[in-house]
Scaffold this active site. Structure first.
Site, PDB file in Angstrom:
ATOM      1  N   VAL A 114       0.849  -1.179   0.000  1.00  0.00           N
ATOM      2  CA  VAL A 114       0.000   0.000   0.000  1.00  0.00           C
ATOM      3  C   VAL A 114       0.883   1.227   0.000  1.00  0.00           C
ATOM      4  O   VAL A 114       1.870   1.296   0.736  1.00  0.00           O
ATOM      5  CB  VAL A 114      -0.900   0.031   1.244  1.00  0.00           C
ATOM      6  CG1 VAL A 114      -1.723   1.315   1.280  1.00  0.00           C
ATOM      7  CG2 VAL A 114      -1.804  -1.185   1.274  1.00  0.00           C
ATOM      8  N   LYS A 115       0.493   2.204  -0.810  1.00  0.00           N
ATOM      9  CA  LYS A 115       1.245   3.437  -0.887  1.00  0.00           C
ATOM     10  C   LYS A 115       0.324   4.572  -0.463  1.00  0.00           C
ATOM     11  O   LYS A 115      -0.748   4.748  -1.040  1.00  0.00           O
ATOM     12  CB  LYS A 115       1.717   3.617  -2.331  1.00  0.00           C
ATOM     13  CG  LYS A 115       2.673   4.757  -2.521  1.00  0.00           C
ATOM     14  CD  LYS A 115       1.911   5.970  -2.985  1.00  0.00           C
ATOM     15  CE  LYS A 115       2.848   7.062  -3.446  1.00  0.00           C
ATOM     16  NZ  LYS A 115       2.131   8.292  -3.763  1.00  0.00           N
ATOM     17  N   VAL A 116       0.720   5.293   0.574  1.00  0.00           N
ATOM     18  CA  VAL A 116      -0.065   6.448   1.019  1.00  0.00           C
ATOM     19  C   VAL A 116       0.850   7.665   1.126  1.00  0.00           C
ATOM     20  O   VAL A 116       2.072   7.559   1.064  1.00  0.00           O
ATOM     21  CB  VAL A 116      -0.733   6.201   2.400  1.00  0.00           C
ATOM     22  CG1 VAL A 116      -1.832   5.155   2.293  1.00  0.00           C
ATOM     23  CG2 VAL A 116       0.295   5.792   3.444  1.00  0.00           C
TER      24      VAL A 116
END
Lengths: 326, 326, 326, 326, 326
Positions: E223-225
């Site tokens: 996941v990339k935030v």
């Protein structure tokens, strides 16, 4: 009246195989059109945990991280951020099964699918965008449920939403696919949206009974509804309840009516919700479900937002009520 | 005029096989393009019950729990909450078949499919959300109809609704699929929606005749319409009826016109509705249908909202009228 | 100029097989990319009836029951309610083929497909709901056309409708499917909708020519347009017609222009409509179509709303005009 | 800087096969992930006509009949109504290929596909209905391109249209399908719609460069854009051009910038448009394209709206400019 | 408390194969339901570059040409227009992998897929049309990712957009397809749209944590935030943070909370963004990510908008921080 005798009454029924619960066998007989695969999945759900074989169920659902956010769901009891917490708890407490969205199930299925009935919740809704007529997104698939060793798919419908047609049609598609893969179908039927223009309409007795019936007609094996109030919402329905004096005073009365609306008790109906005033009041609601012929409960935040040991005791008590029939 | 002789008139027709009704054979000849599988399904529907072989039909539909709610449908006669009540009744009364949504059919097909022609109603509409231009949800599939041993699919269209194109196209898809699976196609054609901006337009003679014709053109084998009134709705149609003095005074006149609009009687047209003033008035309507050349009736609430014995007598009388041709 | 010699001019062409019409062979050469299956279907349509082999066509379409209602279509001549009336008439009158929606074709294909070229009209529109930007529903399929022994599919587009993109894309899909099944593709190209904001724009010469070209570009083998008036609708087009002095006074002038717009005559273009003042005026329009190089006519209400014998004579005369080239 | 050496520089490259153009080989090396089938299709396009082997292209597109109407396109030079005119001209003039919608390609592929690279234009837009946010209809398919022996599909996107997402997603689907069938993908990238709220924005340098880059990122092998002006449309982009003093005075400057935006020249970019003031001014634009590193031109109306011989000379001159590099 | 022991703790674990990083093995154990193919893809991403085996990642994403235009992305450092620049840089700098849209990946995969983990970014958004509720277009496919030798697909969701349901459902479909093809799934989760009606809400801690959890629940492996601020956006969430005194002062505090929300650290979470005031401030943010338990960074413009050598040093320093754990 002769119409109430079972269809094959004249046939000699084969003796129950050793160790098979007669009540479970009876429940399975309500699903005469299902394949052995689907019947086996239902049997597995009904056979697991401390209530195994009684025909009652207590299921642990953990989709609140998706529905309300992880902070509002898990921060109060931080170990619950860990996806493994939940199936471990369900096993420890002797619950019948565990339902969650794709991510939580993927995080544990490789280790738990052989030991605990898993239900993959196929659609979900979040609160970073909210509207009056909600439409949950489909975030899982029957293929995923199969590869993850689940016994059932879960699916939410919102009767009353302007988007209900899309929800119903997707359910139809997924349920047919699930049945052909030998999976059971669990439907959360929550009336909501602009068709129910009063908040208390969502748990009105007529509305909950209607919602339960709709889920059954759409092919659900297990239906999950909210514990109804004694309020009546639809004018035309209200007239029927009053003319026919349908009892609705006690929890048991109302549960009995909902169960009747779910094919006269021939579909498994379980309830969420319950009094928030005290644990004792909650247990009384459980007794009402039991006495009204409800098949059991689905209990989420009341389970995992308590500390592990307190929750073990709380759920243990609920199971006792269902198991002891007292 | 030579154009009215049947196409293959010059050919010697094979003798009727022993025990085969000539009227049923004639009706089947109206479907010359259908596979043996579809013809067998139609034959099974036409051959079952007390009217078997007469070319007349009385069908039991039970989708009212979905359409209006379980309370408004079943509470007045509580045994009818049980899905098994209805096929047992249809068998006991000698009706031709039983039509219902997925859940009700699944609950009984395993026991009843070998004994009673079943029709799976593939789309349905509920009242927890209602709009002026209704669009029923597809809640069943041809695959389900096949696995449940049905003889036909049922499908509702609402000509006049803003969503009619979607309904018609879904029907096209499902009907083609059904035919290739050897199933018959029964279409409920109910004009409704913003295209019919007067309530009495929905049962106007011109509108019902048009609706019957549309269903036939979309490939229905059996069409179900409401018993029409003598009202005329469309201005251009009205002119035709008045200029040509098309009779529309009696029930029989109007049924005759609708049957003519349904491929000159070469499609099976059955009617719902009938006088609510008394049983006798209702029987008169049945006589009108019969005398106008209608193929029969589909009777729901008038069947199951009466007690079992009273209903057996009531339906028995309806069947007598169709059977005795008197 | 050398660019007008045919591409394979230097090749010795094989002699025409015995009994094969050179004009039909020429027309087929306009479709050099089509499979033998599609060519055979076109050949069958061009080879049937009294005009067989001339390269001209007169086709009977009966979709008016769907489009306008059965009463407005058939009540004036009641035998026409019977689906068998129409193919019998087409055979008796020596017309090239018969086009109708699914129901009418299903009702006769089992008996007539071997004897008469059938065209399954795949989309249709009814008037129980009408809107300014019409979208016909797809009520048939290529699979159905194949099982019913048709030579072609028919499909209507409404250039100018806000829904044109959906129509064009569905045509693309169905046409590709039809071609791979060896069927010809007949397109009704009727400009209509909010893009054509004057009623007389629908039959304006520039609009009809554009509509014919669009259908050809979308892969139609046969295009059906309305007989155009001398009106011009689009400002930019008007300028071209006036600057280049394109003739548009007579029916023949206008037909010639439309035929030119249809790939310089290398696509089969047929016309509907014609003067309503008298039969003689109608014949004059037919002569105009013929003299302008049109391939023929498609004549519906003018055929079946006359009594059988009168109609036989009327259509006979139309065919005479096309056949005698006089 | 070491990062500019080609990736496989250390490897000994196989000697060029006899007769294979090194420039074409270099261009093909920009597509290292493509199958031999796609590479062969690109090679065929680059290898045909008078510019074959130079790495330059001049393509004939004839979709104007669909886009603007047959009258506005062909009436000025009537032989062009004939679909065979165009591929004959392209062959006679030594152009690289011919692009057209389905109908025009079907009308000639059976005769011309073996002799001339054909590009099937898969989507098209007409002016009988026009809107501010155009969405072309898909009127052809990869299956059709394959059966018609084409070397490539053509597809138009309108970045800036409210419907761009649908266009991009359809392109993704069709391009993937084309590549797996060994076809090249040619994208017309025309900024248009409510996102570009000034007419001159459509040909602004920043916008055209962005449009070329988008097409490349979506997997186009060949990109077609309009010759840009020196106008800048987007405020944030404008700042970059001014801060970095990106040259944009001459045609060559602007073409160079667009070519750079198209993967630093590693995608084939061709241009439409050019000065309308005189042939000489048009040739100057061609020289600008050539000098800026553009791969060539796509020239429609400027080709076929001139008489055959005049056009042969005009296109001949364009080809000379590209061929002589002078 | 016993619930924190790993599920299979009682089993003797096989010894680590020689050369296999125990940390990578531990991370892979968080994905117990994935096939060997998916695990191998994750292992390849975790094993590549200077951080290979540490369980940390620094990834190079280059989709800015699509998202903001080529000029705003590449003009400041012109060699970056060349698609080959980026994978060469990623290799030279020892980054873990390279993510880009279809065109950029196609331009290099044939040469680089064997040497560098590639991530095909499947959906993208451009600024030639922008709206408040963005919906990226799907511009790539799992089939393309497979043919291009990628280790993962990338996909962006915008929780808070009115179009989120479509995005989530497409992700579900593509992720399931990717997993069955042995590819990992990387999700960019960027809250945006009318559900987040304040700009600073997009990076609010509660919102970023929710967004990370949603991506995990939808089946993301990585996941990339964005690096969150200490702002809180949702009222109900705010109450939880304040009541439970969840620390949020430092970058490390906030990263720790996001990582906890991502399945208690059992999903790989990487961060974009970082201080723009100076390189040193940026490095401090990297230290914060590392100390808070973040798995690493994804760094685009900060990489390629610096000159090659300066960027090598800058990224080298970032990697040092992650590698040295200091």
């Amino acid at each position: 009246m002769t119409h109430h005798e079972p269809a094959g009454a004249a046939l000699a029924e084969p003796a129950s195989p050793p160790g098979v619960s007669p009540r479970v066998r009876e429940i399975l007989s309500y699903y005469p059109s299902e394949s052995p695969g689907v019947q086996a999945s239902l049997a597995r759900l009904l056979g697991h945990g401390r209530l195994g074989g009684t025909g009652r169920l207590v299921i642990l659902p953990v989709d609140q991280g998706f529905e309300h956010g992880p902070h509002r769901s898990f921060a109060v009891n931080p170990p619950t951020y860990d996806p493994e917490y939940h199936p471990r708890f369900a096993l420890a407490a002797g619950m019948n099964g565990y339902a969650a969205p794709l991510g939580f199930i993927e995080a544990v299925a490789g280790n738990y699918a052989p030991h605990l009935p898993l239900i993959l919740k196929l659609n979900n809704h979040d609160l970073l965008y909210d509207d009056d007529d909600p439409l949950p997104a489909v975030t899982g698939s029957v293929e995923a449920a199969v590869r993850l060793g689940c016994v059932a798919i879960g699916y939410t419908i919102y009767p009353g939403s302007a988007h209900r047609v899309e929800m119903y049609e997707t359910l139809q598609f997924l349920a047919e696919q699930a049945k052909s893969a030998g999976l059971a179908v669990v439907v959360w039927s929550y009336p909501r949206g602009s068709g129910i223009d009063e908040k208390e309409g969502e748990t009105a007795l007529d509305v909950v009974a209607y919602a339960a019936h709709l889920a059954c007609q759409m092919g659900a094996h297990v239906v999950k509804v909210k514990l109804p109030s004694d309020y009546l919402f639809q004018d035309k329905a209200k007239k029927v309840y009053e003319d026919l004096e349908i009892p609705r005073e006690t929890v048991a009365d109302r549960v009995r009516h909902v169960v009747q609306s779910a094919f006269d008790g021939k579909r498994i109906v379980i309830f969420s919700g319950g009094s928030k005033t005290s644990a004792e009041a909650f247990y009384d609601d459980i007794r009402g479900i039991r006495d009204g012929g409800g098949y059991g409960s689905i209990i989420g935040r009341n389970t995992f937002q308590r500390p592990w040991d307190e929750s073990l005791e709380f759920i243990g008590k609920v199971i006792d009520i269902y198991a002891d029939e007292a």
